[in-house]
Design an enzyme around this catalytic site. Structure first.
Site, short mmCIF file in Angstrom:
data_model
loop_
_atom_site.label_atom_id
_atom_site.label_comp_id
_atom_site.label_asym_id
_atom_site.label_seq_id
_atom_site.Cartn_x
_atom_site.Cartn_y
_atom_site.Cartn_z
N ASP A 104 -58.53 66.51 -31.01
CA ASP A 104 -58.19 67.60 -30.06
C ASP A 104 -58.32 68.87 -30.35
O ASP A 104 -57.42 69.62 -31.09
CB ASP A 104 -56.80 67.18 -29.28
CG ASP A 104 -56.16 67.98 -27.69
OD1 ASP A 104 -57.54 68.08 -27.46
OD2 ASP A 104 -55.09 67.96 -27.20
N ASP A 114 -63.65 68.31 -25.03
CA ASP A 114 -63.00 68.76 -26.10
C ASP A 114 -61.54 67.85 -26.86
O ASP A 114 -60.86 68.43 -27.65
CB ASP A 114 -61.82 70.20 -25.89
CG ASP A 114 -60.25 70.06 -24.82
OD1 ASP A 114 -60.71 69.28 -24.34
OD2 ASP A 114 -59.41 70.41 -25.01
N GLU A 115 -62.23 66.25 -26.21
CA GLU A 115 -61.09 65.42 -26.83
C GLU A 115 -61.56 64.10 -27.15
O GLU A 115 -62.37 63.66 -26.44
CB GLU A 115 -59.84 65.13 -25.60
CG GLU A 115 -58.46 65.63 -26.34
CD GLU A 115 -57.26 64.68 -24.74
OE1 GLU A 115 -56.81 63.42 -25.02
OE2 GLU A 115 -58.06 65.70 -23.86
#
Lengths: 370, 372
Positions: free
Chosen positions: A22, A116-117
């Site tokens: 993350d 983003d993860e």
């Protein structure tokens, strides 16, 4: 194979190695990276206007309580020095691609959850050390070298624990939960920190006297279901570290949409139509870019009282023309204008995409397009 | 204008004509029936401007005339009356209608018949004829496969292709397709047109199971179905029907023969265990054995059955929407069906192994994608 999704569910004896990565305050960090003047300052990505919403906040802003999805007005009140930065999604997407490159260099079993993860199954890797902890460390290092951005990682033997772990030492941290440590870790974990237990449920649990994993462990599966409904069975499992969901590399986006909150309430039907056309063009560009068209159109309307109405319509074939998308959007609007005569927000999305996972997709007879 | 009629005879006719009335019509008068008395005949018309029904019955009439009668209230009245003669008396000045039954009197406000929209009649139309039974059969076998997708209007109707003594009816929703031909047609032309679903549904409910002749006439804009004392007119769907022949696969080396009822019953049981949105079942076919299976991961449900069959081809695993197959197998007749396939992503052809003389039916069904 016959049941691919089943096949991915390995027997529990065969331990998997799962990493959840993350990025730390992703959008805000990208902006701070690219503009030195913003570094070390509380910033919010998103609209600063009266009706804007914070898309992401830097850690400096989070100290003041600024959170994503918060109305900009509230954020400004909490943190008067807050600097608003316009979002630039093309840039975020570019950085996201860089990061995914790094993931794929280790394994193909990557399940991106957002820009983003992502989850990675590193039980077997293409390169690097055998230890999942070292792989996570190496990935974080490579991300930093490539992007000058930091990421946090959680390492464990299933997705649920990896996800919870990545939050523990955030930002710029790493947390490993080994199988032997999992029971104690989960027993001590406050219920509100279980991923999947929301604020409301956590509050209910508190009222019932369940504050930690240990409290939840006292409940049988049936009792869980009685107290929390169907999802109780899921809680029963995760608190026992039972989560055999595979890392699914085919998980595709389920819908494509755009919405806007307007600076002033929109009252005229013609103006709403114009605004819908604009949204339709946005959405359509995106569909064309991905060459992935959908069969369901959803219109979202938010009234000045913040009541949200959504209406959708499905078709047998994909909507492949912008004029059709606009026409459907207009129809949905006129059919529902009596319910929401004034809007502060309009949204349009297309779902039921052609390349949605694949499994179970009804194929179409190959008629020639007219 | 005054007439008396048997309540049940009238009710039957109104039920038929009422099928044309839209639930939310564009003009208030379209909520009415048009009653026309001509001699001893009562003509009843109803329309939604797209589809119209005109039917008639013999009554005891006293004077010609015309009036529009609110449909809902009249049908409800007749439904609530035991069979008996009833009398209509229409005031020609204010179009007030009073109905007299053995129990009492009911009054309702009608509208001038002259305000009722014109029902189209054939002009310079071509004409073919077919027995009611054959047409009914064709409708029953194709209508279910039509689409509801307003984006492709052609597919929301049934395509009629007339070729001298042969009538081919085609329906598809792009997932499945039915092509049904009958050759006891009386015609001397070649032509084609698309009949909307609503008109066919009306015919389905109205056509008698007999060999009474139905004449079908059509011009560029409308089609007219006429039999006995009933006429059903509809606007044709103004669109080009997709080239269905192009999607019928030609090379299908994998051929499955299976008992139709066994296959259908098996699918009905297996689909209970399938994912509720996709209804996906998987057919695993190898020499002499057909395995039908399904699973729903969300509920950990799964089911498998094995059927005997005869199979000529390479072992194949193919997924289908079970609802489609059940529906299609239900429409077919005969003991055994043949499913011809090429690959797991191409359409399968479903036909009965034996066809009745004069009839010819062929169905296509697209598979659902399996993840492998």
């Amino acid at each position: 194979m016959k049941w691919k999704r089943k096949a991915n569910r390995r027997p529990p004896t065969e331990l998997r190695k799962i990493i959840h990565i993350d990025m730390d305050a992703f959008f805000a960090s990208v902006e701070q990276r690219d503009n030195p003047e913003l570094r070390g300052k509380p910033i919010a990505v998103g609209g600063s206007k009266m009706r804007g919403v914070v898309a992401a906040a830097s850690y400096e802003a989070r100290v003041f309580g600024v959170r994503s999805a918060m109305p900009s007005v509230t954020a400004k009140r909490l943190c008067p020095d807050l600097i608003f930065v316009k979002s630039s999604f093309d840039k975020y997407r570019e950085v996201s691609d860089q990061i995914r490159e790094i993931f794929y260099s280790y394994t193909d079993l990557v399940e991106p959850l957002s820009l983003d993860e992502a989850y990675l199954d590193v039980t077997e890797t293409k390169r690097g050390p055998a230890s999942a902890t070292l792989v996570a460390q190496a990935i974080r290092q490579e991300i930093f070298e490539a992007t000058q951005l930091t990421a946090s990682a959680g390492v464990s033997f299933n997705k649920f624990l990896a996800k919870v772990a990545s939050d523990i030492n955030k930002p710029n941290g790493l947390k490993v939960i080994m199988p032997d440590d999992a029971p104690a870790f989960l027993a001590a974990l406050p219920v509100e920190d279980f991923h999947g237990i929301g604020k409301v449920t956590a509050a209910r649990m508190h009222k019932m006297g369940y504050r930690s994993g240990a409290d939840l462990l006292t409940l049988s599966e049936v009792e869980m279901a009685q107290r929390f409904g169907k999802v109780g069975r899921h809680y029963y499992r995760i608190v026992r570290a039972l989560d055999d969901r595979p890392v699914n590399p085919n998980r595709n986006r389920k819908s494509v949409g755009a919405e806007r909150t307007y600076s002033e309430d929109v009252t005229a039907l013609s103006e709403m139509k114009d605004k819908l056309d604009w949204l339709a063009e946005k959405v359509f560009d995106y569909l064309v870019e991905r060459d992935n068209f959908g069969r369901t159109v959803t219109l979202k309307m938010k009234s000045p009282e913040f009541v949200i109405h959504t209406r959708s319509r499905s078709f047998n074939g994909e909507i492949r023309k912008l004029v059709d998308l606009k026409e459907i959007a207009h129809q949905l609007l006129t059919e529902n204008i009596d319910d929401v005569p004034v809007v502060r927000l309009l949204g349009l999305s297309v779902s039921n995409l052609e390349r949605e996972g694949g499994e179970g997709l009804q194929l179409l007879l190959p008629f020639e397009e007219e | 204008m005054k007439f008396s009629v048997s309540s049940s005879d009238l009710q039957k006719k109104l039920q038929l004509a009422g099928g044309a009335i839209a639930s939310n019509p564009v003009l208030p008068i379209l909520e009415d029936f048009l009653f026309t008395i001509e001699g001893k005949t009562l003509h009843i018309a109803a329309t939604d401007l797209e589809t119209s029904v005109v039917t008639s019955l013999e009554v005891n009439a006293d004077g010609d005339g015309q009036v529009a009668v609110p449909a809902r209230i009249l049908i409800d009245t007749l439904k609530a009356l035991p069979q008996q003669p009833i009398t209509f008396d229409i005031n020609e000045d204010n179009y007030g209608i009073s109905i007299t039954s053995a129990y009492g009197k009911y009054k309702l406000a009608g509208e001038p018949g002259g305000d009722y929209p014109n029902i189209p009649t054939p002009s310079e139309a071509d004409e073919i004829s077919v027995t009611a039974m054959s047409l009914l059969e064709g409708i029953n076998k194709t209508l279910f496969a039509t689409s509801t997708d307003e984006l492709r209007p052609a597919m929301t109707g049934v395509f009629f292709q007339v070729d001298f003594s042969k009538l081919t009816m085609v329906a598809t929703d792009a997932h499945k397709l039915v092509k049904y031909s009958l050759s006891d047609l009386n015609g001397e032309i070649t032509s084609s047109f698309i009949i909307p679903k609503k008109a066919l549904n009306l015919l389905k409910g109205a056509l008698p199971h007999s060999d009474v002749t139905v004449s079908i006439s059509f011009d560029k804009a409308n089609a007219f179905f006429e039999y006995g004392d009933t006429k059903i007119a509809c606007r044709l769907i103004d669109a080009r029907y997709p080239d269905y022949n192009a999607v019928i696969p030609v090379d299908n080396p994998n051929v499955l023969l299976v008992n139709r009822a066994d296959f259908q019953n098996s699918l009905k049981r297996i689909v209970i265990y399938a994912n509720k949105t996709t209804n996906q079942v998987i057919l695993n076919i190898a020499d002499g054995s057909l395995t039908v299976s399904a699973q729903d991961l969300d509920f950990s449900n799964e089911a498998t059955e094995q059927l005997s069959c005869s199979y000529d081809g390479t072992p194949l695993q193919i997924g289908f929407n079970a609802k489609f197959l059940v529906e299609m197998l239900g429409v077919l007749e005969g003991e055994e069906v043949r499913l011809e396939m090429s690959t797991a992503t191409r359409a399968g052809i479903l036909v009965p192994t034996e066809q009745d003389g004069g009839e010819d039916i062929m169905m296509l069904v697209m598979p659902v994608m399996l993840s492998n």
